[in-house]
Design a protein around this motif. Structure first.
Motif, PDB file in Angstrom:
ATOM      1  N   ASP A 177       0.902  -1.271   0.120  1.00  0.00           N
ATOM      2  CA  ASP A 177      -0.019   0.087   0.071  1.00  0.00           C
ATOM      3  C   ASP A 177       0.822   1.168  -0.021  1.00  0.00           C
ATOM      4  N   GLU A 178       1.736   1.300   0.945  1.00  0.00           N
ATOM      5  CA  GLU A 178       2.781   2.708   0.723  1.00  0.00           C
ATOM      6  C   GLU A 178       3.588   2.769  -0.245  1.00  0.00           C
ATOM      7  N   GLN A 179       3.933   1.491  -0.763  1.00  0.00           N
ATOM      8  CA  GLN A 179       4.872   1.615  -2.243  1.00  0.00           C
ATOM      9  C   GLN A 179       3.856   2.209  -3.194  1.00  0.00           C
ATOM     10  N   LEU A 180       2.462   1.472  -3.224  1.00  0.00           N
ATOM     11  CA  LEU A 180       1.575   2.005  -4.364  1.00  0.00           C
ATOM     12  C   LEU A 180       1.421   3.392  -4.328  1.00  0.00           C
ATOM     13  N   LYS A 181       1.057   4.178  -2.973  1.00  0.00           N
ATOM     14  CA  LYS A 181       0.912   5.537  -2.719  1.00  0.00           C
ATOM     15  C   LYS A 181       2.280   6.318  -3.317  1.00  0.00           C
ATOM     16  N   ILE A 182       3.225   6.046  -3.134  1.00  0.00           N
ATOM     17  CA  ILE A 182       4.441   6.432  -3.488  1.00  0.00           C
ATOM     18  C   ILE A 182       4.760   6.794  -4.894  1.00  0.00           C
ATOM     19  N   LYS A 183       4.448   5.670  -5.509  1.00  0.00           N
ATOM     20  CA  LYS A 183       4.714   5.424  -6.802  1.00  0.00           C
ATOM     21  C   LYS A 183       3.605   6.405  -7.758  1.00  0.00           C
ATOM     22  N   TYR A 184       2.284   6.039  -7.204  1.00  0.00           N
ATOM     23  CA  TYR A 184       1.287   6.653  -7.952  1.00  0.00           C
ATOM     24  C   TYR A 184       1.300   8.353  -7.723  1.00  0.00           C
ATOM     25  N   GLN A 185       1.881   8.819  -6.681  1.00  0.00           N
ATOM     26  CA  GLN A 185       1.720  10.366  -6.399  1.00  0.00           C
ATOM     27  C   GLN A 185       3.210  10.694  -7.258  1.00  0.00           C
ATOM     28  N   ALA A 186       4.081   9.798  -7.623  1.00  0.00           N
ATOM     29  CA  ALA A 186       5.396  10.138  -8.195  1.00  0.00           C
ATOM     30  C   ALA A 186       4.991  10.061  -9.878  1.00  0.00           C
ATOM     31  N   GLY A 187       3.728   9.959 -10.270  1.00  0.00           N
ATOM     32  CA  GLY A 187       3.262  10.184 -11.427  1.00  0.00           C
ATOM     33  C   GLY A 187       3.199   8.985 -12.222  1.00  0.00           C
ATOM     34  N   ILE A 188       3.589   7.590 -11.582  1.00  0.00           N
ATOM     35  CA  ILE A 188       3.358   6.373 -12.467  1.00  0.00           C
ATOM     36  C   ILE A 188       2.122   5.969 -13.034  1.00  0.00           C
ATOM     37  N   GLY A 189       1.980   5.695 -14.062  1.00  0.00           N
ATOM     38  CA  GLY A 189       0.603   5.359 -14.487  1.00  0.00           C
ATOM     39  C   GLY A 189       0.110   3.840 -14.109  1.00  0.00           C
ATOM     40  N   ILE A 190      -1.322   3.814 -14.263  1.00  0.00           N
ATOM     41  CA  ILE A 190      -1.969   2.544 -13.954  1.00  0.00           C
ATOM     42  C   ILE A 190      -1.349   1.111 -14.669  1.00  0.00           C
ATOM     43  N   ASP A 191      -1.003   1.221 -15.850  1.00  0.00           N
ATOM     44  CA  ASP A 191      -0.466   0.026 -16.445  1.00  0.00           C
ATOM     45  C   ASP A 191       1.075  -0.434 -16.090  1.00  0.00           C
ATOM     46  N   GLU A 192       1.585   0.664 -15.894  1.00  0.00           N
ATOM     47  CA  GLU A 192       3.194   0.508 -15.234  1.00  0.00           C
ATOM     48  C   GLU A 192       2.917  -0.226 -13.742  1.00  0.00           C
ATOM     49  N   LEU A 193       2.057   0.504 -12.864  1.00  0.00           N
ATOM     50  CA  LEU A 193       1.875  -0.007 -11.640  1.00  0.00           C
ATOM     51  C   LEU A 193       1.194  -1.538 -11.650  1.00  0.00           C
ATOM     52  N   ALA A 194       0.624  -1.719 -12.645  1.00  0.00           N
ATOM     53  CA  ALA A 194      -0.020  -3.181 -12.681  1.00  0.00           C
ATOM     54  C   ALA A 194       1.139  -4.102 -12.822  1.00  0.00           C
ATOM     55  N   GLY A 195       2.075  -3.606 -13.776  1.00  0.00           N
ATOM     56  CA  GLY A 195       3.272  -4.526 -13.950  1.00  0.00           C
ATOM     57  C   GLY A 195       4.062  -4.533 -12.859  1.00  0.00           C
ATOM     58  N   TYR A 196       4.536  -3.450 -12.327  1.00  0.00           N
ATOM     59  CA  TYR A 196       5.393  -3.458 -10.976  1.00  0.00           C
ATOM     60  C   TYR A 196       4.619  -4.397  -9.849  1.00  0.00           C
TER      61      TYR A 196
END
Length: 146
Positions: A101-120
């Protein structure tokens, strides 16, 4: 049959009104697996029992017929298989850890897109949007739009 001749591998009990259904997977002494579907219902002062046995070699045909019957009745069933989804997204349908959850917050707030987050995170894009909404980072109405 003696107890050592058949072994129960799995059992699921479903209570539906005045009826109780049991789905039992058993193994015969020779290693053959089979499904036993049982129904128990109260009939006056006693219980009535019915049982159907489907052997391993007939299960695929049984499931196919059952799925067609459910479709005819308009019963919605899953149109996916979790194992198939996990071939592409290995962590699909798993619980999120606080660290994720914490990593998701950080990465999303850094501007990483949904598809890239899905892969990560090895999860479906819909799971990413849903989790972001739960964390208050994505409005609920935006889930369908992205």
């Amino acid at each position: 049959m003696a107890n050592e001749e058949k072994k129960e591998l799995f059992s699921e009990k479903v209570i539906a009104g005045s009826r109780t259904y049991f789905f039992d997977v058993k193994e015969a002494k020779d290693g053959t697996k089979y499904l036993v579907i049982s129904e128990s219902r109260q009939g006056g002062s006693s219980y009535e029992h019915s049982r159907v046995m489907i052997f391993e070699e007939h299960l695929e045909a049984f499931v196919e017929g059952f799925q067609k019957t459910l479709q005819f009745l308009g019963v919605k069933t899953k149109s996916y298989n979790v194992d198939d989804v996990r071939q592409r997204y290995p962590k699909a349908y798993e619980r999120w850890s606080p660290e994720e959850d914490e990593q998701l917050k950080i990465k999303y707030q850094a501007g990483i897109g949904i598809d890239e987050l899905a892969g990560y995170f090895q999860r479906q894009p819909s799971a990413i949007r849903s989790r972001l909404a739960k964390l208050g980072l994505l409005p609920m109405q935006d889930q369908a739009e992205q």
